[in-house]
Design a protein around this motif. Structure first.
Motif, short mmCIF file in Angstrom:
data_model
loop_
_atom_site.label_atom_id
_atom_site.label_comp_id
_atom_site.label_asym_id
_atom_site.label_seq_id
_atom_site.Cartn_x
_atom_site.Cartn_y
_atom_site.Cartn_z
N VAL A 1 10.04 4.29 5.90
CA VAL A 1 8.73 4.41 5.26
C VAL A 1 7.90 3.21 5.69
CG1 VAL A 1 7.50 4.67 3.09
CG2 VAL A 1 9.86 5.46 3.26
N SER A 2 6.68 3.50 6.11
CA SER A 2 5.77 2.42 6.46
C SER A 2 4.57 2.45 5.53
CB SER A 2 5.30 2.55 7.90
OG SER A 2 4.28 1.60 8.15
N ASP A 3 4.06 1.29 5.17
CA ASP A 3 2.83 1.25 4.38
C ASP A 3 1.66 0.80 5.25
OD1 ASP A 3 3.46 -1.38 4.76
OD2 ASP A 3 3.07 -2.01 2.71
N HIS B 1 15.88 7.08 7.19
CA HIS B 1 14.65 7.40 6.48
C HIS B 1 13.81 6.13 6.46
CE1 HIS B 1 12.42 8.11 2.49
NE2 HIS B 1 11.81 8.78 3.43
N GLU C 1 7.05 16.76 10.03
CA GLU C 1 8.04 16.89 8.97
C GLU C 1 7.36 17.42 7.72
OE1 GLU C 1 10.34 13.39 8.27
OE2 GLU C 1 10.75 13.09 10.39
N PRO D 1 0.87 4.23 8.18
CA PRO D 1 1.61 4.60 6.97
C PRO D 1 2.20 6.00 7.05
CG PRO D 1 -0.68 4.04 6.46
CD PRO D 1 -0.55 4.01 7.93
N GLY D 2 3.30 6.18 6.40
CA GLY D 2 3.95 7.49 6.37
C GLY D 2 5.45 7.32 6.29
N GLN D 3 6.14 8.44 6.30
CA GLN D 3 7.60 8.38 6.25
C GLN D 3 8.19 9.42 7.19
OE1 GLN D 3 9.27 9.52 2.48
NE2 GLN D 3 7.53 10.81 1.96
N VAL D 4 9.34 9.09 7.76
CA VAL D 4 10.04 10.02 8.65
C VAL D 4 11.53 9.96 8.34
CG1 VAL D 4 8.40 9.90 10.55
CG2 VAL D 4 10.31 8.30 10.47
N ARG E 1 0.86 -1.17 0.00
CA ARG E 1 0.00 0.00 0.00
C ARG E 1 0.89 1.21 0.00
NH1 ARG E 1 -0.82 -2.75 4.22
NH2 ARG E 1 -2.45 -4.34 4.32
N LEU F 1 7.32 7.23 13.71
CA LEU F 1 6.25 6.74 12.85
C LEU F 1 5.04 6.34 13.68
CD1 LEU F 1 8.13 4.56 10.21
CD2 LEU F 1 6.57 6.43 9.69
N ARG G 1 3.71 14.14 10.81
CA ARG G 1 4.59 13.80 11.94
C ARG G 1 5.66 14.87 12.15
NH1 ARG G 1 3.24 8.89 9.43
NH2 ARG G 1 2.65 7.23 10.86
N PRO H 1 8.77 -3.00 7.70
CA PRO H 1 9.15 -1.73 7.08
C PRO H 1 8.94 -1.82 5.56
CG PRO H 1 10.89 -2.53 8.53
CD PRO H 1 9.89 -3.63 8.40
N TYR H 2 8.42 -0.74 4.98
CA TYR H 2 8.30 -0.72 3.53
C TYR H 2 9.64 -0.37 2.91
CZ TYR H 2 6.29 0.03 -1.06
OH TYR H 2 5.99 -0.07 -2.40
N ARG H 3 10.33 0.52 3.55
CA ARG H 3 11.67 0.89 3.08
C ARG H 3 12.39 1.57 4.23
NH1 ARG H 3 16.30 1.30 0.84
NH2 ARG H 3 16.98 3.13 -0.29
#
Lengths: 265, 443
Positions: B392-394, B390, A120, B373-376, A78, B120, A118, B399-401
């Motif tokens: 990224v969660s979906d 860095h 950012e 979901p989101g990125q930090v 997703r 996150l 968040r 972890p997505y990345r």
């Protein structure tokens, strides 16, 4: 909010008996996770291959989608929804966004989205304009992002036509601020202007992004692979590139490689 | 007795007897005193298996005589795909992977990762005070250990072999503290999203207190040995200079940037883990050479000792994991005969007393928690500079990345700028002064 999107690759091996997922289910209402999807990468004969017929069979503990908690359904992908923030953004974000729009001299269209999440700030930038925007971000008195902390990629396979995102983390030492620039290119035409002319530190980081995601940075002084061997084929960090690995035997049982193990959605 | 042939070996009489000066035969006649490779470029391949390249680093050098005209660092020999692997494990398992990136500063890798996941999850404020204090304590001990290894290996590469023995000897005491605390000398997986794997035992605190008294005496010894030593000065003063502009353009942070005169330290400028409540200075120099980096690192060890002392003073009993039972690891870990594992009381409880606890344990351990979901991006000050994570969660349990902006990787780009035009020996000094750790460079 963007609607959740199903994974792209349907499973060709799925028997006919599998009930097709109903896309009209009230899934999008809750907004967050539920995605109706066919199990990707499932094997015939494996337990819990078929999506449950009714929500009641989904069980407990936040099970969504197919309800397959056995892990045989493979990975569901997703994409975090891009939610445009409305000004005022709060904190120093307004100053940065306004300062950038002003400094671009009416070229504010280069900013596609402004996302505040968040604490950012993420600015989604038009791919062709990324080097110009970086130049302004570095040189403008009101912005002064002197340091490019990080350049890397994220692959949103199946959820975005421009699936390859390149993420730049800029740091302003003068104002002690951070901002993230994000651009997206497609896998078919993965070209972006290189920012090495603005931030020489991006040299190796762009090489790594090329190495791992196959994003081609035009204008880079020497875009070659950096971590993988020179003759390597494929781009390992893309989501359609397998993790690889071999099954190992442990105490008489065969343990499959990590990307083929049972796992939870 | 006939006069010896003096054409190739002229002699003269001294009080010790006759002394011959032997020359190289007809060398001068043949080559006319010219250096035959005077304007010839030589390409030298240094490494990747070389004791002076500070790890599995390969340098392709172009030399004119002994002057280096071109340096091309080649990396990737330690690439293990940790970032890719993270995408196939759940969020908690990630700590076990990231700790192996920069193997000289594992606590920093873990803390950066934990801070990113906590951001996150939105639970940064819920991390207990004791967990944060122990994180600071462990990070600063790790910083000392890392700088000691830098001192040791750089000493060795520049000819001070005894420094290598001393540096590794003192580091061993810190590793003892780590072992007492986490069960492992390296690759701890001790700092976890939400807090720590387990509490710090009193024994480790005692040992840390002892170490605070022990190290300053040893630091004095190192300074006595190196600071005024002629060879050390010759090899480091005015060597591999990089000014602030060069540092910023090339993204160099950490002690190298501070040695050039910009006291940029994320612990001060963008604090995390409560660093803003500690008292410490950010040492800096202006020379921007290898010697200044040596001075900065030694001064940083002293500052870290101050931080460790303050952290030890403010340690108060309390939890070391967030209260949220849907995130916190269900058991305190304990060190058993076969390594670290769930504590025996917990095993007794889930196996014999509480079915609910067993289900909860099972779900959390096998499935893991979900991250919205989101990125930090989180940056912390590692011994080598800005360590950025860095994440990224979906919305899933994995972890997505995750991308690590490793300071070693970025800083190593500065080597050509430092070493081109200098002598071959200065390449080694310059490379060592960047303190690259190839595990972090290649990940």
């Amino acid at each position: 909010m963007t609607a959740p999107i199903s994974p792209s690759s349907p499973n060709g091996a799925l028997p006919d008996a599998a009930p097709p997922p109903a896309p009209s289910e009230p899934e999008a209402q809750s907004g967050s996770l539920p995605v109706s999807a066919q199990p990707v990468g499932a094997q015939t004969g494996a337990p819990a291959e078929f999506p449950p017929a009714s929500p009641s069979q989904r069980g407990l503990f936040g099970v969504h989608g197919t309800g397959d908690t056995s892990g045989f359904g493979g990975l569901l992908r997703r994409r975090p929804a891009i939610v445009d923030a409305q000004p005022p953004y709060g904190s120093y974000f307004d100053e940065v966004v306004d300062g950038l729009r002003e400094a671009l001299h009416g070229g504010g269209t280069a900013i596609e989205h402004v996302v505040v999440d968040r604490g950012e700030l993420t600015l989604h930038i038009e791919p062709e304009r990324i080097a110009d925007v970086c130049q302004v971000m570095r040189d403008d008195e009101a912005l002064r992002f002197e340091l490019c902390s990080s350049v890397s990629g994220v692959d949103y396979l199946g959820t975005d036509a421009h699936r390859l995102h390149v993420v730049y983390q800029l740091t302003s030492m003068t104002y002690r601020r951070r901002v993230r620039l994000e651009t997206a290119v497609s896998a078919e035409d993965p070209t972006l202007p290189s920012i090495t002319g603005v931030y020489p530190t991006a040299d190796w980081q762009e090489r790594e992004t090329y190495d791992m995601f196959g994003v081609v940075f035009t204008g880079h002084p020497g875009l070659t692979r950096i971590l993988m061997p020179d003759d390597w084929e494929g781009y390992p960090q893309r989501k359609d590139y397998p993790l690889g690995g071999v099954p190992v035997e442990y105490k008489g049982a065969e343990i499959p490689p990590p990307d083929q193990r049972r796992s939870y959605q | 007795m006939t006069e010896p042939v003096t054409e190739y070996a002229p002699s003269r009489e001294t009080t010790e007897g006759r002394v011959f000066t032997v020359t190289g035969g007809d060398w001068y006649e043949t080559f006319g005193g010219e250096d035959p490779i005077h304007d010839e470029r030589i390409v030298v391949n240094l490494g990747p298996q070389h004791p002076s390249t500070h790890g599995v680093l390969r340098l392709v050098l172009e030399l004119e005589g002994e002057t280096v005209t071109d340096v091309r660092p080649v990396v990737g020999y330690l690439h293990t795909g940790i970032e890719k692997n993270l995408e196939f494990r759940n969020w908690v398992q990630g700590s076990t992977f990231v700790t192996r990136m920069d193997y000289l500063s594992p606590i920093f890798n873990e803390t950066g990762y934990a801070l990113a996941v906590e951001k996150l999850l939105g639970i940064t404020d819920q991390v207990p005070a004791r967990a944060n204090t122990i994180r600071v304590l462990m990070m600063e001990l790790n910083r000392i250990a890392s700088h000691l290894v830098w001192l040791a290996t750089t000493g060795m590469e520049l000819g001070a072999i005894s420094m290598m023995l001393y540096g590794f000897r003192e580091r061993e005491y810190i590793l003892d503290i780590f072992e007492l605390t986490s069960g492992l000398r390296m690759n701890h997986a001790y700092v976890r999203p939400g807090g720590l794997a387990q509490d710090m035992p009193a024994e480790a605190i005692e040992k840390a207190r002892w170490f605070l008294k022990y190290l300053p005496k040893k630091l004095k010894e190192y300074e006595d040995m190196l600071t005024e030593q002629v060879i050390w000065l010759e090899r480091t003063k005015g060597v591999a200079v990089l000014d602030v502009t060069g540092c910023l353009a090339l993204g160099v942070t950490g002690p190298v940037l501070r040695s050039a005169g910009l006291p940029w330290d994320l612990r001060k400028t963008m604090p995390y883990c409560g660093y803003e409540t500690y008292e410490f200075d950010v040492p800096s120099r202006t020379a921007g050479d290898v010697y200044a980096r040596y001075e900065v690192r030694l001064a940083e060890i002293r500052e870290s000792l101050k931080l460790v002392e303050q952290a030890l003073d403010r340690l108060e009993p309390g939890p070391v994991m967030v209260a949220d039972q849907k995130i916190a690891w269900p058991a305190q870990l304990a060190i058993g005969v076969d390594g670290m594992g769930n504590s025996l009381e917990h095993v007794a409880k889930i196996m014999g007393q509480s079915m609910e606890s067993l289900i909860h344990h099972f779900k959390l351990v096998t499935e893991g928690f979900r991250v919205p979901p989101g990125q930090v991006y989180v940056g912390i000050e590692s011994p080598r500079g800005e360590l950025g994570v860095h994440a990224v969660s979906d919305g899933g349990t994995r972890p997505y990345r995750v991308h690590y902006r490793d300071p070693s990787f970025v800083n190593l780009q500065a080597l050509p700028a430092m070493a081109e035009g200098a002598l071959l020996a200065d390449v080694i000094a310059g490379g060592a002064s960047l303190d690259p750790v190839m595990g972090g460079v290649d990940r």
